[in-house]
Design a protein around this motif. Sequence first.
Motif, PDB file in Angstrom:
ATOM      1  N   GLY A   1       0.805  -1.216   0.000  1.00  0.00           N
ATOM      2  CA  GLY A   1       0.000   0.000   0.000  1.00  0.00           C
ATOM      3  C   GLY A   1       0.835   1.262   0.000  1.00  0.00           C
ATOM      4  N   ILE A   2       2.148   1.137   0.096  1.00  0.00           N
ATOM      5  CA  ILE A   2       3.011   2.313   0.206  1.00  0.00           C
ATOM      6  C   ILE A   2       2.993   3.170  -1.062  1.00  0.00           C
ATOM      7  CG2 ILE A   2       5.159   1.203  -0.551  1.00  0.00           C
ATOM      8  CD1 ILE A   2       6.502   2.846   1.768  1.00  0.00           C
ATOM      9  N   LYS A   3       2.766   2.551  -2.196  1.00  0.00           N
ATOM     10  CA  LYS A   3       2.763   3.310  -3.451  1.00  0.00           C
ATOM     11  C   LYS A   3       1.445   4.031  -3.687  1.00  0.00           C
ATOM     12  CE  LYS A   3       6.106   0.180  -5.412  1.00  0.00           C
ATOM     13  NZ  LYS A   3       6.322  -1.001  -6.215  1.00  0.00           N
ATOM     14  N   ASN A   4       0.446   3.740  -2.866  1.00  0.00           N
ATOM     15  CA  ASN A   4      -0.869   4.344  -3.049  1.00  0.00           C
ATOM     16  C   ASN A   4      -1.237   5.333  -1.953  1.00  0.00           C
ATOM     17  OD1 ASN A   4      -1.259   2.664  -5.301  1.00  0.00           O
ATOM     18  ND2 ASN A   4      -1.879   0.998  -3.961  1.00  0.00           N
ATOM     19  N   ILE A   5      -0.265   5.796  -1.208  1.00  0.00           N
ATOM     20  CA  ILE A   5      -0.541   6.732  -0.124  1.00  0.00           C
ATOM     21  C   ILE A   5      -0.835   8.102  -0.722  1.00  0.00           C
ATOM     22  CG2 ILE A   5       0.435   7.893   1.885  1.00  0.00           C
ATOM     23  CD1 ILE A   5       2.057   5.362   2.359  1.00  0.00           C
ATOM     24  N   PRO A   6      -1.948   8.706  -0.321  1.00  0.00           N
ATOM     25  CA  PRO A   6      -2.268  10.045  -0.835  1.00  0.00           C
ATOM     26  C   PRO A   6      -1.175  11.061  -0.475  1.00  0.00           C
ATOM     27  CG  PRO A   6      -4.131   9.115   0.370  1.00  0.00           C
ATOM     28  CD  PRO A   6      -2.967   8.198   0.580  1.00  0.00           C
ATOM     29  N   ASP A   7      -1.017  12.066  -1.323  1.00  0.00           N
ATOM     30  CA  ASP A   7       0.006  13.091  -1.102  1.00  0.00           C
ATOM     31  C   ASP A   7      -0.120  13.750   0.272  1.00  0.00           C
ATOM     32  OD1 ASP A   7       1.101  12.600  -3.571  1.00  0.00           O
ATOM     33  OD2 ASP A   7       0.062  14.257  -4.569  1.00  0.00           O
ATOM     34  N   SER A   8      -1.346  13.890   0.757  1.00  0.00           N
ATOM     35  CA  SER A   8      -1.552  14.552   2.049  1.00  0.00           C
ATOM     36  C   SER A   8      -0.926  13.779   3.209  1.00  0.00           C
ATOM     37  CB  SER A   8      -3.043  14.771   2.308  1.00  0.00           C
ATOM     38  OG  SER A   8      -3.719  13.526   2.348  1.00  0.00           O
ATOM     39  N   TYR A   9      -0.693  12.476   3.027  1.00  0.00           N
ATOM     40  CA  TYR A   9      -0.093  11.659   4.084  1.00  0.00           C
ATOM     41  C   TYR A   9       1.415  11.470   3.916  1.00  0.00           C
ATOM     42  CZ  TYR A   9      -4.671  10.363   5.884  1.00  0.00           C
ATOM     43  OH  TYR A   9      -5.917  10.385   6.438  1.00  0.00           O
ATOM     44  N   GLN A  10       1.963  11.879   2.786  1.00  0.00           N
ATOM     45  CA  GLN A  10       3.386  11.680   2.528  1.00  0.00           C
ATOM     46  C   GLN A  10       4.296  12.271   3.614  1.00  0.00           C
ATOM     47  OE1 GLN A  10       4.889   9.714   0.389  1.00  0.00           O
ATOM     48  NE2 GLN A  10       2.986   9.097  -0.602  1.00  0.00           N
ATOM     49  N   PRO A  11       3.978  13.449   4.178  1.00  0.00           N
ATOM     50  CA  PRO A  11       4.856  13.979   5.241  1.00  0.00           C
ATOM     51  C   PRO A  11       4.892  13.105   6.502  1.00  0.00           C
ATOM     52  CG  PRO A  11       3.446  15.708   4.363  1.00  0.00           C
ATOM     53  CD  PRO A  11       2.958  14.405   3.785  1.00  0.00           C
ATOM     54  N   LEU A  12       3.950  12.184   6.625  1.00  0.00           N
ATOM     55  CA  LEU A  12       3.908  11.313   7.801  1.00  0.00           C
ATOM     56  C   LEU A  12       4.771  10.067   7.641  1.00  0.00           C
ATOM     57  CD1 LEU A  12       0.082  11.540   8.520  1.00  0.00           C
ATOM     58  CD2 LEU A  12       1.935  12.881   9.547  1.00  0.00           C
ATOM     59  N   ILE A  13       5.335   9.887   6.457  1.00  0.00           N
ATOM     60  CA  ILE A  13       6.202   8.743   6.172  1.00  0.00           C
ATOM     61  C   ILE A  13       7.650   9.231   6.262  1.00  0.00           C
ATOM     62  CG2 ILE A  13       6.725   6.892   4.554  1.00  0.00           C
ATOM     63  CD1 ILE A  13       3.740   7.091   5.485  1.00  0.00           C
ATOM     64  N   VAL A  14       8.427   8.639   7.165  1.00  0.00           N
ATOM     65  CA  VAL A  14       9.778   9.113   7.429  1.00  0.00           C
ATOM     66  C   VAL A  14      10.788   8.022   7.090  1.00  0.00           C
ATOM     67  CG1 VAL A  14      11.317   9.999   9.208  1.00  0.00           C
ATOM     68  CG2 VAL A  14       8.879  10.507   9.313  1.00  0.00           C
TER      69      VAL A  14
END
Length: 183
Positions: A27-40
């Motif tokens: 599911g990592i490739k389908n994360i909405p842009d709004s959640y990208q800052p939460l992935i470190v």
Amino acid sequence: MRTSANILFCIIVLALSSCIVVGWSSGIKNIPDSYQPLIVDSRSIPIDSLKQDRRVHIVTEAQIQEYIATHDSVLVQLWVAVCNSPSCTNPRTFEDYCIQHNYSPLCILCYFDIPASFALYDAVQMPCLFLDINQYSKDRVTVYSQEMHRNLTGNDTFNPKYWLFSEGKFSRYINKLEFSSSD
């Protein structure tokens, strides 16, 4: 025909009860842009240095091995936030069990579902970890979970439950978290 249907039914029940769902990608490739800052990207930081900060920390298998090697007893859980099976254990219960049994908890998120993950992670102290799937042959939950399991435990037969490591070495599986009656 009836035998084939029974076998298929058993496979489906086993897959759902273990919450390692066959065919799902991370599911990592389908994360909405709004959640990208939460992935470190935390691949260069020791797991001990990570904190529960409402972000998902990407870690490597080597970091997990280092964590296991530097703690007396580590209990590993592969966790799927969207699992509703009775066999699933949320991070709070897992962490409580580890505290009661003096294990260092290592809860690894297997599938990205950001809202569900954070809702269940709010009540714990351990960081939200996700395995760097680029080190495995396929972006399929069953594939990278089994490959990591084999690499960490040395066992080819996959067990999706809890993996206990003592003094840096695989010790045994724990199939059910049982709390002492003194709770």
